[in-house]
Write a protein that holds these residues in place. Structure first.
Motif, short mmCIF file in Angstrom:
data_model
loop_
_atom_site.label_atom_id
_atom_site.label_comp_id
_atom_site.label_asym_id
_atom_site.label_seq_id
_atom_site.Cartn_x
_atom_site.Cartn_y
_atom_site.Cartn_z
N ALA A 279 -37.40 -17.03 37.03
CA ALA A 279 -38.48 -17.67 36.28
C ALA A 279 -39.46 -18.34 37.25
O ALA A 279 -39.04 -18.89 38.28
CB ALA A 279 -37.92 -18.70 35.31
N PRO A 280 -40.77 -18.25 36.98
CA PRO A 280 -41.74 -18.92 37.86
C PRO A 280 -41.51 -20.44 37.85
O PRO A 280 -41.07 -21.00 36.85
CB PRO A 280 -43.09 -18.56 37.24
N PRO A 281 -41.79 -21.08 38.96
CA PRO A 281 -41.57 -22.54 39.00
C PRO A 281 -42.50 -23.26 38.04
O PRO A 281 -43.64 -22.86 37.79
CB PRO A 281 -41.90 -22.90 40.46
N LYS A 282 -42.00 -24.34 37.46
CA LYS A 282 -42.81 -25.13 36.55
C LYS A 282 -43.86 -25.91 37.35
O LYS A 282 -43.59 -26.36 38.47
CB LYS A 282 -41.93 -26.11 35.77
N PRO A 283 -45.06 -26.05 36.81
CA PRO A 283 -46.08 -26.83 37.52
C PRO A 283 -45.64 -28.29 37.64
O PRO A 283 -44.96 -28.82 36.76
CB PRO A 283 -47.33 -26.69 36.64
N PRO A 284 -45.97 -28.93 38.73
CA PRO A 284 -45.55 -30.33 38.90
C PRO A 284 -46.20 -31.25 37.88
O PRO A 284 -47.33 -31.02 37.43
CB PRO A 284 -46.00 -30.64 40.33
N ALA A 285 -45.48 -32.25 37.50
CA ALA A 285 -46.05 -33.25 36.59
C ALA A 285 -47.04 -34.13 37.35
O ALA A 285 -46.83 -34.44 38.53
CB ALA A 285 -44.95 -34.12 36.00
#
Length: 305
Positions: A279-285
């Motif tokens: 899965a692609p990495p989640k964008p940083p908060a």
């Protein structure tokens, strides 16, 4: 394969299969494009053994059911050097069969008991006579001894071939002979071992005749003797199996040694497993900062760790 000729039924004709004798430092049979195995047993004790065999089949007995191959441990060690490349196991076993009830055997059963257990017998109760019921228990007992008293490790993990030849002692009663072979197969099947039959159609017909439809020999793999070269061994693969529902798995020809051709092609290699989906990495908060009024708001300009 060799059997004890002195035990033979005089009126049964031999099928013309040459008996092998090992040559010292035997070289592997050269046959371009054909992978061959070898079977050996007590006749090769003290002799040279082939090298580079694709698979090996080692005889557990010394020529008749109640005997032992004195070189079994050494020959199993040799068999472990098989190089593979066919559908056959690298190391398999074969055992002699026979029904000596009418020839005064050293031992003959008188009940359905084997190794302190009562064996279910499709032919009824053994009473010590030369009956099919006692022949079944005789065969069952011989297989029990082969698996547990001859020096075979992990018997359930091996392929066992039942060597059915007219060179050994057999009854005139084909039903009793079939029962004897069925008893051997039944014990080996009871421990989870794979079982097959080695013979020719001629010899098997003389010994066992037409099997009952419910026989546990039906559907077993066949190993056919009688070829004279690698080419005729390949051709023999198209012959009928020894029992109904079976398949010809091996064919044999003899020169200085017994050579065997695997009729069943190796299984194709398993396709490579697909790469796992990552899965692609989640964008940083965003980092929250305060404005002049004291309200917190996301600040996208601050690098996220």
């Amino acid at each position: 394969m060799k059997t004890a000729k002195l035990m033979a039924v005089a009126c049964l004709l031999l099928a013309g299969i040459a008996t092998p004798f090992s040559a010292a430092n035997a070289a592997p049979m050269e046959s371009p494009g054909v992978a061959l195995g070898n079977d050996i047993s007590w006749p090769q004790c003290g002799g040279g053994l082939p090298a580079g065999q694709s698979f090996a089949i080692v005889g557990v007995n010394g020529g008749w059911p109640e005997s032992a191959n004195p070189c079994l441990a050494e020959q199993l060690q040799w068999a472990a050097s098989s190089v593979g490349g066919t559908s056959q196991p690298a190391v398999a076993l074969y055992v002699n069969t026979g029904n000596p009830a009418e020839f005064g055997p050293a031992w003959w059963p008188s009940s359905n008991g084997v190794a302190n257990a009562t064996v279910p017998n499709p032919y009824g109760t053994c009473d010590g006579s030369a009956s099919a019921a006692c022949a079944y228990i005789y065969g069952y007992t011989m297989a029990f001894q082969d698996a547990n008293q001859r020096g075979v490790s992990d018997p359930a993990k091996h392929m066992w071939w039942l060597d059915v030849e007219t060179g050994n002692a057999w009854s005139w009663d084909k039903v009793a002979n079939a029962a004897d072979i069925e008893g051997m197969a039944a014990y080996l099947q009871s421990i989870g071992a794979a079982v097959g039959i080695y013979s020719t159609s001629y010899q098997f017909g003389i010994i066992a005749g037409r099997l009952h439809p419910d026989s546990n020999l039906n559907g077993l793999k066949s190993w056919l003797a009688g070829a004279t070269s690698p080419e005729t061994a390949v051709e023999l693969c198209s012959a009928p199996p020894l029992t109904a529902g079976g398949v010809v798995a091996l064919t044999q020809f003899t020169t200085d040694l017994d050579y065997n051709y695997s009729c069943i092609p190796p299984a194709p290699p398993a396709p490579p497993k697909p790469a796992p989906v990552v899965a692609p990495p989640k964008p940083p908060a965003p980092t929250l900062t305060e404005d002049a009024s004291g309200k917190r708001k996301p600040d996208w300009s601050i690098p996220q760790s």
